[in-house]
Design a protein around this motif. Sequence first.
Motif, PDB file in Angstrom:
ATOM      1  N   THR A   7      23.402 -48.184  18.221  1.00  4.28           N
ATOM      2  CA  THR A   7      22.157 -47.441  17.934  1.00  4.28           C
ATOM      3  C   THR A   7      21.386 -47.111  19.207  1.00  4.28           C
ATOM      4  OG1 THR A   7      22.025 -48.653  15.842  1.00  4.28           O
ATOM      5  CG2 THR A   7      20.075 -47.420  16.494  1.00  4.28           C
ATOM      6  N   GLY A   8      21.383 -48.032  20.172  1.00  4.59           N
ATOM      7  CA  GLY A   8      20.694 -47.777  21.441  1.00  4.59           C
ATOM      8  C   GLY A   8      21.345 -46.633  22.199  1.00  4.59           C
ATOM      9  N   VAL A   9      22.663 -46.629  22.239  1.00  2.81           N
ATOM     10  CA  VAL A   9      23.409 -45.556  22.916  1.00  2.81           C
ATOM     11  C   VAL A   9      23.120 -44.222  22.232  1.00  2.81           C
ATOM     12  CG1 VAL A   9      25.724 -44.674  23.435  1.00  2.81           C
ATOM     13  CG2 VAL A   9      25.204 -47.111  23.754  1.00  2.81           C
ATOM     14  N   HIS A  10      23.071 -44.245  20.889  1.00  2.00           N
ATOM     15  CA  HIS A  10      22.749 -43.034  20.125  1.00  2.00           C
ATOM     16  C   HIS A  10      21.362 -42.509  20.497  1.00  2.00           C
ATOM     17  CE1 HIS A  10      21.837 -40.309  16.864  1.00  2.00           C
ATOM     18  NE2 HIS A  10      20.888 -41.113  16.408  1.00  2.00           N
ATOM     19  N   THR A  11      20.392 -43.392  20.590  1.00  2.00           N
ATOM     20  CA  THR A  11      19.022 -42.996  20.934  1.00  2.00           C
ATOM     21  C   THR A  11      18.980 -42.314  22.300  1.00  2.00           C
ATOM     22  OG1 THR A  11      18.070 -44.778  19.602  1.00  2.00           O
ATOM     23  CG2 THR A  11      16.669 -43.861  21.330  1.00  2.00           C
ATOM     24  N   LEU A  12      19.707 -42.876  23.268  1.00  2.00           N
ATOM     25  CA  LEU A  12      19.771 -42.261  24.603  1.00  2.00           C
ATOM     26  C   LEU A  12      20.407 -40.869  24.530  1.00  2.00           C
ATOM     27  CD1 LEU A  12      20.882 -45.243  26.892  1.00  2.00           C
ATOM     28  CD2 LEU A  12      18.577 -44.405  26.465  1.00  2.00           C
ATOM     29  N   SER A  13      21.437 -40.733  23.694  1.00  2.00           N
ATOM     30  CA  SER A  13      22.121 -39.437  23.554  1.00  2.00           C
ATOM     31  C   SER A  13      21.207 -38.396  22.920  1.00  2.00           C
ATOM     32  CB  SER A  13      23.386 -39.592  22.699  1.00  2.00           C
ATOM     33  OG  SER A  13      24.287 -40.484  23.313  1.00  2.00           O
ATOM     34  N   VAL A  14      20.404 -38.816  21.947  1.00  2.00           N
ATOM     35  CA  VAL A  14      19.460 -37.901  21.298  1.00  2.00           C
ATOM     36  C   VAL A  14      18.431 -37.410  22.318  1.00  2.00           C
ATOM     37  CG1 VAL A  14      17.720 -37.675  19.471  1.00  2.00           C
ATOM     38  CG2 VAL A  14      19.793 -39.008  19.045  1.00  2.00           C
ATOM     39  N   LEU A  15      17.948 -38.335  23.141  1.00  4.13           N
ATOM     40  CA  LEU A  15      16.987 -37.993  24.195  1.00  4.13           C
ATOM     41  C   LEU A  15      17.614 -37.027  25.206  1.00  4.13           C
ATOM     42  CD1 LEU A  15      14.089 -38.779  24.752  1.00  4.13           C
ATOM     43  CD2 LEU A  15      14.910 -40.775  26.026  1.00  4.13           C
ATOM     44  N   GLU A  16      18.868 -37.278  25.537  1.00  2.00           N
ATOM     45  CA  GLU A  16      19.596 -36.405  26.468  1.00  2.00           C
ATOM     46  C   GLU A  16      19.710 -34.988  25.908  1.00  2.00           C
ATOM     47  OE1 GLU A  16      23.879 -36.348  28.879  1.00  2.00           O
ATOM     48  OE2 GLU A  16      23.528 -37.846  27.314  1.00  2.00           O
ATOM     49  N   GLN A  17      20.019 -34.891  24.600  1.00  2.54           N
ATOM     50  CA  GLN A  17      20.122 -33.573  23.963  1.00  2.54           C
ATOM     51  C   GLN A  17      18.763 -32.864  23.939  1.00  2.54           C
ATOM     52  OE1 GLN A  17      22.862 -31.846  22.893  1.00  2.54           O
ATOM     53  NE2 GLN A  17      23.964 -33.494  23.920  1.00  2.54           N
ATOM     54  N   ALA A  18      17.698 -33.631  23.703  1.00  6.95           N
ATOM     55  CA  ALA A  18      16.351 -33.044  23.671  1.00  6.95           C
ATOM     56  C   ALA A  18      16.014 -32.420  25.021  1.00  6.95           C
ATOM     57  CB  ALA A  18      15.322 -34.107  23.298  1.00  6.95           C
ATOM     58  N   ALA A  19      16.420 -33.085  26.111  1.00  7.73           N
ATOM     59  CA  ALA A  19      16.169 -32.539  27.446  1.00  7.73           C
ATOM     60  C   ALA A  19      17.036 -31.306  27.697  1.00  7.73           C
ATOM     61  CB  ALA A  19      16.431 -33.606  28.502  1.00  7.73           C
ATOM     62  N   LYS A  20      18.307 -31.371  27.287  1.00 10.25           N
ATOM     63  CA  LYS A  20      19.212 -30.228  27.494  1.00 10.25           C
ATOM     64  C   LYS A  20      18.711 -28.987  26.764  1.00 10.25           C
ATOM     65  CE  LYS A  20      23.606 -32.417  28.619  1.00 10.25           C
ATOM     66  NZ  LYS A  20      24.933 -32.845  28.142  1.00 10.25           N
ATOM     67  N   HIS A  21      18.067 -29.199  25.617  1.00 11.39           N
ATOM     68  CA  HIS A  21      17.565 -28.074  24.823  1.00 11.39           C
ATOM     69  C   HIS A  21      16.095 -27.775  25.112  1.00 11.39           C
ATOM     70  CE1 HIS A  21      21.320 -28.936  22.653  1.00 11.39           C
ATOM     71  NE2 HIS A  21      21.239 -27.680  22.249  1.00 11.39           N
ATOM     72  N   LYS A  22      15.591 -28.334  26.237  1.00 13.07           N
ATOM     73  CA  LYS A  22      14.229 -28.025  26.717  1.00 13.07           C
ATOM     74  C   LYS A  22      13.149 -28.264  25.660  1.00 13.07           C
ATOM     75  CE  LYS A  22      16.072 -26.346  30.545  1.00 13.07           C
ATOM     76  NZ  LYS A  22      16.207 -27.223  31.701  1.00 13.07           N
ATOM     77  N   GLN A  23      13.286 -29.355  24.921  1.00 17.29           N
ATOM     78  CA  GLN A  23      12.302 -29.655  23.886  1.00 17.29           C
ATOM     79  C   GLN A  23      10.985 -30.143  24.501  1.00 17.29           C
ATOM     80  OE1 GLN A  23      12.743 -28.729  20.963  1.00 17.29           O
ATOM     81  NE2 GLN A  23      14.960 -28.529  20.761  1.00 17.29           N
ATOM     82  N   PRO A  24       9.857 -29.922  23.800  1.00 15.28           N
ATOM     83  CA  PRO A  24       8.563 -30.374  24.319  1.00 15.28           C
ATOM     84  C   PRO A  24       8.411 -31.888  24.210  1.00 15.28           C
ATOM     85  CG  PRO A  24       8.285 -29.429  22.131  1.00 15.28           C
ATOM     86  CD  PRO A  24       9.716 -29.196  22.528  1.00 15.28           C
ATOM     87  N   LEU A  25       7.356 -32.408  24.808  1.00 15.23           N
ATOM     88  CA  LEU A  25       7.118 -33.859  24.833  1.00 15.23           C
ATOM     89  C   LEU A  25       7.041 -34.457  23.429  1.00 15.23           C
ATOM     90  CD1 LEU A  25       6.420 -36.477  26.390  1.00 15.23           C
ATOM     91  CD2 LEU A  25       4.031 -35.733  26.370  1.00 15.23           C
ATOM     92  N   THR A  26       6.400 -33.757  22.503  1.00 17.32           N
ATOM     93  CA  THR A  26       6.270 -34.285  21.134  1.00 17.32           C
ATOM     94  C   THR A  26       7.644 -34.595  20.543  1.00 17.32           C
ATOM     95  OG1 THR A  26       6.122 -31.960  20.483  1.00 17.32           O
ATOM     96  CG2 THR A  26       4.069 -33.213  20.481  1.00 17.32           C
TER      97      THR A  26
END
Length: 407
Positions: free
Chosen positions: A228-247
Motif C-alpha cells: 500500500t505504501g508503494v502504491h501511494t508513492l506511485s499515485v503521487l508520482e502520477q499526480a506530478a507527471k500529470h501536472k495536478q494541483p496541490l489539492t
Amino acid sequence: MQIYKVGGAVRDRLLGKPVTDIDWVVVGATTEEMLAKGFRPVGADFPVFLHPKSGEEYALARTERKSGRGYGGFTFHASPEVTLEEDLIRRDLTINAMAEDDQQNLTDPYHGQRDLEARLLRHVSPAFAEDPLRVLRVARFAARYAGLGFTVAPETLELMRQLGESGELEALTAERSWKEISRALMEDQPQVFIEVLRECGALKVLMPEVDALFGVPQPEAHHPEIDTGVHTLSVLEQAAKHKQPLTVRWACLLHDLGKGLTPEEEWPRHIAHEHKGLKLIKAVNERFKAPKDCQELALLVGEYHTHGHRALELKPSTLLELLQRFDVYRRPQRFEEFIAACEMDARGRKGLELRSYPQADYLRGAANAARSVAVQPLLEKGFKGPELGEAIKRERLKALKAYKEKA
C-alpha cells in the motif's frame, strides 16, 4: 561593504537551471550604512533589507547559535566583522553555501561545486543537526533534483535520522512544516520527498499514518505492486507527471490511510477502508493546518474514491447522491479534482500507468446531465420550498437514468 549573490541563485546557475529568486548577503556593513543607502529594513529577528529599486532582499552577514528547541530556537549575530565564510557555514547544504561577486567569481569554501558535480546533497557542518526544518528541506531538494540524479549523502542522512530520534521534529510549527510539505508536493518527483523522510525515520514522526501503509498488502489482482505504501508513492508520482494541483496531490497522498488500520488477519482485503480512514485524514489535515480546499478534497477523495472507480456500475440514485455530496452545481472544479485524484489512483499501479480511465468522462457526463435540469419549469408548476427541492431531485434522477441508459 561587499555584496555577494548567495544560495539558490548560484546553485541553479551552475546547474544550468533558470534562476528565479536571488538572495544577497552584505559583508562589512552596518545597519546604519544600509539605511543611509536607502535600503528598507524588513527583518524582525536579524537585519534584512529591501533594495530601494529592485525590492530584492539583502541580508547582513551573520552567525547563529542554537539557543532553544525547534526552527526558531536560534540567536543571531550580525556585524561588519562577520566574514562571508562564517555566513555560509550556517547554511544547510554545501550546494546552497556558495557565493559569487558581481564578476561571477565563485567563493566555495565548503566544496558545493564538487557536490553538484557528484550529484550529492551534503550538509555543510555538524550545526545542520540543530535545525529540524532541514530534514524537510533536504527531502524537498531530493524531490526537486532526483531527475538530475541527486541523492542524499549517507552522513547527512544519518544526521537527519538523529534529528528524527531527538524529538526536535515535534517542535516544528504546523505553518513551517506545511510550507515545506506543500512545496515538496509540487516538485517534479514528490514521491522522493516521502521516500527520503521514511529512509531517515522522520515520516513515522511527522506522518505516522502514511508510514503505517508500508508493508501492508493489497489484493494483487487490483494492485500488482501489492504494498500500500508503494502504491501511494506511485499515485503521487502520477499526480506530478500529470501536472495536478496541490489539492489533488495532497488527496493522493492521504486517500488510502484507512488501509493502515486493517487487522492483519483481514489482509490483503480492506473492507470499509474509505470510512475508517476519515479520522486519520482529518488528523493529518489538522496537524499541518492544511488549507481548507486541500482538507476538503482529501476527505472527499478518501471517502468516495472507490465510487469513482465503480462509476459505470453505480445506480442512478447513488450517482445522484455522489453529485449532491460534491455540490457539483456550485463547486464544479472540486468534482473535476476528485475525478483527477481517482484517475491518478487507478494509474498508480505497477504496469497500469497508461491504462485508460473511462470513468472520468462518464462522471463528467453524469454531472452535466444533472446540471441540465432546469428549475424554471418547476417554479412555473408552483413548486416551492422543500417541495421544489424534492421536485428538482426527481428530475435530476430522471436525467441520470436516461444518461445511464444511453452511455
